[in-house]
Scaffold this active site. Sequence first.
Site, PDB file in Angstrom:
ATOM      1  N   ARG A  72      16.842 -43.801 -25.739  1.00  0.00           N
ATOM      2  CA  ARG A  72      16.090 -42.870 -26.584  1.00  0.00           C
ATOM      3  C   ARG A  72      14.575 -43.009 -26.416  1.00  0.00           C
ATOM      4  O   ARG A  72      13.831 -42.078 -26.738  1.00  0.00           O
ATOM      5  CB  ARG A  72      16.466 -43.059 -28.059  1.00  0.00           C
ATOM      6  CG  ARG A  72      16.042 -44.402 -28.641  1.00  0.00           C
ATOM      7  CD  ARG A  72      16.688 -44.677 -29.984  1.00  0.00           C
ATOM      8  NE  ARG A  72      16.207 -45.922 -30.592  1.00  0.00           N
ATOM      9  CZ  ARG A  72      16.600 -47.139 -30.229  1.00  0.00           C
ATOM     10  NH1 ARG A  72      17.480 -47.268 -29.256  1.00  0.00           N
ATOM     11  NH2 ARG A  72      16.135 -48.208 -30.828  1.00  0.00           N
ATOM     12  N   LYS A  85       5.614 -53.062 -25.563  1.00  0.00           N
ATOM     13  CA  LYS A  85       5.760 -51.601 -25.565  1.00  0.00           C
ATOM     14  C   LYS A  85       4.404 -50.902 -25.430  1.00  0.00           C
ATOM     15  O   LYS A  85       4.292 -49.885 -24.736  1.00  0.00           O
ATOM     16  CB  LYS A  85       6.458 -51.145 -26.847  1.00  0.00           C
ATOM     17  CG  LYS A  85       7.936 -51.438 -26.888  1.00  0.00           C
ATOM     18  CD  LYS A  85       8.579 -50.842 -28.130  1.00  0.00           C
ATOM     19  CE  LYS A  85      10.087 -51.040 -28.105  1.00  0.00           C
ATOM     20  NZ  LYS A  85      10.739 -50.451 -29.295  1.00  0.00           N
ATOM     21  N   ASN A 130      11.522 -47.846 -40.883  1.00  0.00           N
ATOM     22  CA  ASN A 130      11.810 -48.588 -42.116  1.00  0.00           C
ATOM     23  C   ASN A 130      10.931 -48.065 -43.246  1.00  0.00           C
ATOM     24  O   ASN A 130       9.819 -47.563 -43.036  1.00  0.00           O
ATOM     25  CB  ASN A 130      11.611 -50.080 -41.911  1.00  0.00           C
ATOM     26  CG  ASN A 130      10.171 -50.447 -41.639  1.00  0.00           C
ATOM     27  OD1 ASN A 130       9.368 -50.612 -42.562  1.00  0.00           O
ATOM     28  ND2 ASN A 130       9.798 -50.560 -40.370  1.00  0.00           N
ATOM     29  N   CYS A 191      18.306 -47.461 -37.238  1.00  0.00           N
ATOM     30  CA  CYS A 191      19.176 -47.064 -36.128  1.00  0.00           C
ATOM     31  C   CYS A 191      19.878 -48.257 -35.485  1.00  0.00           C
ATOM     32  O   CYS A 191      20.930 -48.100 -34.861  1.00  0.00           O
ATOM     33  CB  CYS A 191      18.379 -46.274 -35.098  1.00  0.00           C
ATOM     34  SG  CYS A 191      17.049 -47.195 -34.315  1.00  0.00           S
ATOM     35  N   CYS A 327      24.049 -35.640 -51.559  1.00  0.00           N
ATOM     36  CA  CYS A 327      22.935 -34.885 -50.983  1.00  0.00           C
ATOM     37  C   CYS A 327      23.470 -34.283 -49.687  1.00  0.00           C
ATOM     38  O   CYS A 327      24.682 -34.228 -49.498  1.00  0.00           O
ATOM     39  CB  CYS A 327      21.710 -35.760 -50.746  1.00  0.00           C
ATOM     40  SG  CYS A 327      21.924 -37.000 -49.450  1.00  0.00           S
TER      41      CYS A 327
END
Length: 366
Positions: A72, A85, A130, A191, A327
């Site tokens: 991803r 990163k 988060n 995730c 919901c």
Amino acid sequence: MPLTLAEKARYARQIILEEFGERAQSALKSRSALVVGSGGLGCPVIMYLAAAGIGKLGIIDGDIVASDNLHRQVIFKEADIGRLKVDAAKECVKALNSFVEVETYPERFSKENALALAGQYDLIVDGTDNLASKYLINDACVISSKPFIYGAVYKFEGHVSVFNGKLKDGTLGPTYRCLFPSPPTAGLPNCAEIGVLGGVPGAIGMLQAVEAIKVLADVGDPLVGRLLIFDMLSARLRLVNIKRRPEVCDIEKLGTYDNAPRCAGVREISSAELSRWMAKGADFEIVDVREPSEVAQYSIGGIHVPLNELERATEKIPDNKPVVFVCQSGVRSAYAISMLKEKAQNGDYYNLKGGLNEYRAFIEKG
């Protein structure tokens, strides 16, 4: 800021847009954005802002590239595994567009650095997964008077909005706390715990980049006062209006931002079990925490208390019978239960697993 001939040629396909033009392209060149997190959301944000011609891009992330990021976080390659990163992201940006100034921060976005960093950029884009970070970004943006480009992903659903931005009449729009006033003690899963389809954060990050460009270049109608909900499993888009709540917008200093235990104590009920409860006439209540526009489209009854009103309407929640919170996807209802438990309301609460999306699909299948 004037464009060079090389820049005019590079961005020609944007400049010929009647709604954009050279004015907006020049404005974008003079503006800056800080992207907090270079993960599934942050990667497409970084690349689309760089490709569009933003003047300065800040990237903050203390993490390193791992193999399970690659499905991803598409700016990274196998050769980047083990690298910071921010280093790999900067390298990718400079290879794509050398006109863009890139500043990297190999650290977490924290209470200690938030205000100093927010003060250096025109807006902040949320690439985090988060709740603690989202509240910190919100509060830093409110204190610093900077727009907050919000994004979130849960399984196949994504959310996008622009918080602390200006409405068409020039007044300030709502903040993240106008939607979610305070973080629950029990957080929501990320995730790494529930999984994510790679293209979902990619699509949401792309939408965040577009919203950032609209704000920075002053074009179009940014998502100020509106939450875009994209359910990619059913290919449904919804817009939910958000009202500014002055009582939660007045933030003068940063608070405490801890990542709490994930969904501790939130029980779930399946669509099949809820259907059985209904069929046998069980004594329970349903509390729908969605917005009125969503309820008007599809509802299974019960009490309607929008999530952003729940803190002021706890007396509506029964304490003498089981209560099933619902919901659209199960995210907001889980948050509602966590919020109530934090306030020592320990009722017999259940969260509808997968939300009304899953329930409706179950019913339609018969």
